[in-house]
Design a protein around this motif. Structure first.
Motif, PDB file in Angstrom:
ATOM      1  N   THR A  45      -1.337  25.870  62.958  1.00 26.70           N
ATOM      2  CA  THR A  45       0.087  25.707  62.775  1.00 26.70           C
ATOM      3  C   THR A  45       0.404  24.334  63.208  1.00 26.70           C
ATOM      4  OG1 THR A  45       0.412  27.918  63.292  1.00 26.70           O
ATOM      5  CG2 THR A  45       2.265  26.321  63.552  1.00 26.70           C
ATOM      6  N   PHE A  46       1.476  23.591  62.304  1.00 22.40           N
ATOM      7  CA  PHE A  46       2.107  22.285  62.710  1.00 22.40           C
ATOM      8  C   PHE A  46       3.446  22.049  62.042  1.00 22.40           C
ATOM      9  CE2 PHE A  46       2.736  17.690  61.786  1.00 22.40           C
ATOM     10  CZ  PHE A  46       2.212  17.298  63.160  1.00 22.40           C
ATOM     11  N   ALA A  47       4.315  21.788  62.961  1.00 17.91           N
ATOM     12  CA  ALA A  47       5.816  21.847  62.894  1.00 17.91           C
ATOM     13  C   ALA A  47       6.191  22.911  61.998  1.00 17.91           C
ATOM     14  CB  ALA A  47       5.979  20.347  61.939  1.00 17.91           C
ATOM     15  N   ASN A  48       7.036  22.540  60.862  1.00 16.99           N
ATOM     16  CA  ASN A  48       7.430  24.093  59.961  1.00 16.99           C
ATOM     17  C   ASN A  48       6.198  24.386  58.970  1.00 16.99           C
ATOM     18  OD1 ASN A  48       8.459  21.415  59.382  1.00 16.99           O
ATOM     19  ND2 ASN A  48       8.396  22.558  57.208  1.00 16.99           N
ATOM     20  N   GLY A  49       5.059  24.096  59.085  1.00 16.78           N
ATOM     21  CA  GLY A  49       3.966  24.371  58.107  1.00 16.78           C
ATOM     22  C   GLY A  49       2.701  24.436  58.688  1.00 16.78           C
ATOM     23  N   ARG A  50       1.656  24.117  58.136  1.00 20.38           N
ATOM     24  CA  ARG A  50       0.337  24.253  58.451  1.00 20.38           C
ATOM     25  C   ARG A  50      -0.328  22.670  58.358  1.00 20.38           C
ATOM     26  NH1 ARG A  50      -1.243  28.462  61.093  1.00 20.38           N
ATOM     27  NH2 ARG A  50      -3.414  28.357  60.433  1.00 20.38           N
ATOM     28  N   LEU A  51      -1.296  22.180  59.265  1.00 18.13           N
ATOM     29  CA  LEU A  51      -2.113  21.192  59.163  1.00 18.13           C
ATOM     30  C   LEU A  51      -3.590  21.652  58.637  1.00 18.13           C
ATOM     31  CD1 LEU A  51      -2.590  18.335  61.933  1.00 18.13           C
ATOM     32  CD2 LEU A  51      -4.577  19.393  60.666  1.00 18.13           C
ATOM     33  N   ILE A  52      -4.007  20.954  57.627  1.00 13.44           N
ATOM     34  CA  ILE A  52      -5.009  21.357  56.860  1.00 13.44           C
ATOM     35  C   ILE A  52      -6.079  20.157  57.000  1.00 13.44           C
ATOM     36  CG2 ILE A  52      -4.041  23.255  55.672  1.00 13.44           C
ATOM     37  CD1 ILE A  52      -4.165  21.252  53.234  1.00 13.44           C
ATOM     38  N   ARG A  53      -7.344  20.504  56.914  1.00 12.53           N
ATOM     39  CA  ARG A  53      -8.490  19.387  56.677  1.00 12.53           C
ATOM     40  C   ARG A  53      -9.299  19.657  55.733  1.00 12.53           C
ATOM     41  NH1 ARG A  53      -7.301  19.864  62.415  1.00 12.53           N
ATOM     42  NH2 ARG A  53      -6.667  17.835  63.390  1.00 12.53           N
ATOM     43  N   PRO A  54      -9.165  19.469  54.576  1.00 12.93           N
ATOM     44  CA  PRO A  54     -10.058  19.941  53.362  1.00 12.93           C
ATOM     45  C   PRO A  54     -11.329  19.074  53.340  1.00 12.93           C
ATOM     46  CG  PRO A  54      -7.759  19.410  52.615  1.00 12.93           C
ATOM     47  CD  PRO A  54      -7.991  19.071  54.132  1.00 12.93           C
ATOM     48  N   LEU A  55     -11.586  18.111  54.001  1.00 14.97           N
ATOM     49  CA  LEU A  55     -12.746  17.504  53.994  1.00 14.97           C
ATOM     50  C   LEU A  55     -13.837  17.746  54.895  1.00 14.97           C
ATOM     51  CD1 LEU A  55     -11.939  13.741  52.872  1.00 14.97           C
ATOM     52  CD2 LEU A  55     -12.281  15.519  51.408  1.00 14.97           C
ATOM     53  N   LEU A  56     -13.619  18.634  55.817  1.00 13.20           N
ATOM     54  CA  LEU A  56     -14.547  19.128  56.836  1.00 13.20           C
ATOM     55  C   LEU A  56     -15.789  19.577  56.163  1.00 13.20           C
ATOM     56  CD1 LEU A  56     -12.427  20.770  59.474  1.00 13.20           C
ATOM     57  CD2 LEU A  56     -13.804  18.617  59.927  1.00 13.20           C
ATOM     58  N   CYS A  57     -15.767  19.972  54.954  1.00 10.91           N
ATOM     59  CA  CYS A  57     -17.110  20.440  54.240  1.00 10.91           C
ATOM     60  C   CYS A  57     -18.028  19.412  53.816  1.00 10.91           C
ATOM     61  CB  CYS A  57     -16.669  21.431  52.929  1.00 10.91           C
ATOM     62  SG  CYS A  57     -15.673  20.566  51.738  1.00 10.91           S
ATOM     63  N   VAL A  58     -17.676  18.146  53.842  1.00 10.61           N
ATOM     64  CA  VAL A  58     -18.223  17.029  53.163  1.00 10.61           C
ATOM     65  C   VAL A  58     -18.649  16.105  54.472  1.00 10.61           C
ATOM     66  CG1 VAL A  58     -17.737  17.243  50.911  1.00 10.61           C
ATOM     67  CG2 VAL A  58     -16.377  15.885  52.606  1.00 10.61           C
ATOM     68  N   ASN A  59     -19.736  15.219  54.045  1.00 10.65           N
ATOM     69  CA  ASN A  59     -19.700  14.391  55.131  1.00 10.65           C
ATOM     70  C   ASN A  59     -19.546  12.700  54.871  1.00 10.65           C
ATOM     71  OD1 ASN A  59     -22.086  13.155  53.733  1.00 10.65           O
ATOM     72  ND2 ASN A  59     -23.633  14.453  54.578  1.00 10.65           N
ATOM     73  N   LYS A  60     -19.752  11.835  55.780  1.00 11.73           N
ATOM     74  CA  LYS A  60     -19.423  10.358  55.424  1.00 11.73           C
ATOM     75  C   LYS A  60     -19.936   9.930  54.219  1.00 11.73           C
ATOM     76  CE  LYS A  60     -17.065   6.618  56.702  1.00 11.73           C
ATOM     77  NZ  LYS A  60     -15.366   6.662  56.608  1.00 11.73           N
TER      78      LYS A  60
END
Length: 468
Positions: free
Chosen positions: A157-172
């Motif tokens: 949860t973040f502010a009035n919505g959601r904080l998402i991290r779509p790149l956690l499935c890939v590496n540098k």
């Protein structure tokens, strides 16, 4: 990489069609790759993308050029773009915080404001799998709480919505390869190559060694954190049951009390998590110097040691008092030590005590007191007015059925009253100073009820504050 990210988004339900998505973009490889991938999904998902870029004012013209680069690329890709400047140096001096912490706080404050301005559904950030590994390595070196191994959350949860991290499935490496394939020439922050920061040291020196042992390290660690997170969610709900059964949180003060017998009936895994829930309740922000050492001290206090006090960071005190462990702050102890009182009780009438409890006085025609919450006597056997006060050194009471007097101190010990409560316990006397009653504990030999020689009685009633 695009397919992997979209699959990850669908699996974890990170987006919904028609959403407004803000994207934190610094101009570096991670955030530029994220922006490009989301832009490629824009039509399919019917997304409205808005890039947010922050100049932290730490690298002079380079910072300005980073923001200008993001602005130009957004124009090229037909993406809306908002930018801002934050004065990290002034803020960190004012708040006494490190550069990275100050920058993060100001950046996230801007993100939060923009979520509300745009009524956005999501804030997307470019943390990737290697960031996850670095985070876990740092926490392994610093903490012992299993919950810390859940790592960077995929969404929250973040502010009035959601904080998402779509790149956690890939590496540098995958991100860098994607940038080359899409002809993206990102900006580079030279400070990322300095190993003076712990995270950079892990990235530059430790991560390459681990990847030699396991090239799929980021995938392995991400799967691990997801499973730990699932386990922790379940155990946390179970730990809340420990609090319901064995812990009292006082409403009017930041204090808690652990019932040792009930607490010990739960598995140690739930006890530990309940301990951390208690700390989260007591502390505004749990101190970083709180470690497993204090945790072990507290559990030794619960399990083995006699009445004893231990001191935790931030002025928090844990006191074992017979069948309970009470936790409160030193400042509250000092305040309670100064909280002596003395009141006159009109009859009929009532007095509210400092803890919210009440003492009532009245004259009645018939009385049969039961328990220790009422005291009844012949009005002629006492001298009015009645007084309610805190104890004094050497206080004694002549008890019913006992020849001679008993010290209040000894009664408190026998009744297992915690030391912190003795100095505020109400003591009821008449006008001559004779102690009539310790409400809830003991009555003096003066008490009488339904004596055939009396037609009316003085009745005192103690009503304890139910929130205490």
């Amino acid at each position: 990489m695009r397919k992997a990210v979209e699959s990850f988004v669908k699996k974890n339900q990170l987006l919904h069609k028609g959403a407004t998505v803000l994207v934190g973009v610094s101009g570096g490889p991670d955030s530029m790759a994220l922006l490009h991938v989301l832009n490629s999904l824009q039509k399919t998902w019917q997304l409205r993308l808005i890039a947010l870029s922050v100049d932290h004012g730490l690298r002079g013209d380079q910072s300005k050029q980073d923001v200008a680069y993001v602005r130009d690329m957004c124009s090229k890709w037909n993406i809306e773009c908002n930018e801002t400047y934050v004065d990290v140096r002034t803020y960190k001096e004012k708040e006494g915080k490190g550069t990275q912490v100050a920058a993060r706080e100001l950046r996230y404050k801007y993100f939060q404001d923009q979520m509300e301005v745009w009524k956005a559904d999501y804030l997307a950030l470019g943390h990737h799998g290697d960031d996850q590994v670095e985070t876990i390595m740092m926490r392994l070196a610093q903490r012992t709480d299993p919950a810390s191994l859940t790592g960077i959350p995929i969404q929250r949860t973040f502010a009035n919505g959601r904080l998402i991290r779509p790149l956690l499935c890939v590496n540098k490496e995958e991100i860098e390869a994607y940038c080359r394939e899409q002809h993206i020439e990102p900006r580079r922050d030279p400070s990322n190559q300095e190993d003076v920061y712990t995270r950079n040291y892990i990235r530059l020196h430790i991560l390459p060694l681990l990847k030699q042992m396991n090239p799929s390290l980021s995938v392995t660690v991400q799967k691990l954190t997801e499973r730990i997170a699932d386990d922790e969610d379940y155990l946390l709900e179970e730990a809340k049951k420990v609090l319901d059964e064995a812990v009292i949180f006082e409403r009017n003060t930041i204090r808690s009390s652990i019932n040792i017998e009930k607490f010990g009936q739960f598995p140690i895994a739930l006890q530990r998590r309940a301990y951390h829930l208690i700390l989260n309740y007591l502390y505004r922000s749990v101190p970083k110097d709180l470690s497993y050492i204090q945790e072990e001290q507290l559990f030794e206090l619960i399990e083995n040691r006699p009445n004893k006090t231990i001191h935790l960071p931030g002025g928090l005190i844990a006191v074992k008092a017979y069948d309970r462990v009470n936790l409160y702050f030193q400042s509250e102890l000092e305040q309670s030590e100064q909280t002596s009182y003395s009141y006159s009780l009109p009859v009929p009438g009532r007095v509210i005590l400092p803890d919210g409890s009440m003492m009532k006085g009245e004259v009645v025609g018939n009385a049969t007191p039961k328990g220790n919450d009422k005291f009844v006597c012949d009005p002629q056997s006492v001298e009015l007015p009645i007084h309610i006060r805190t104890r004094k050194l050497g206080d004694k009471i002549r008890l019913k059925g006992l020849n001679g007097s008993r010290k209040l101190k000894d009664i408190f010990i026998d009744e297992k009253i915690p030391l912190a409560e003795r100095d505020t316990w109400p003591v009821v006397t008449d006008a001559t100073g004779t102690i009539l009653w310790l409400p809830g504990l003991k009555k003096s030999s003066i008490e009488r009820a339904n004596d055939s020689l009396s037609t009316e009685y003085l009745q005192l009633e103690y009503i304890k504050n139910s929130s205490m």
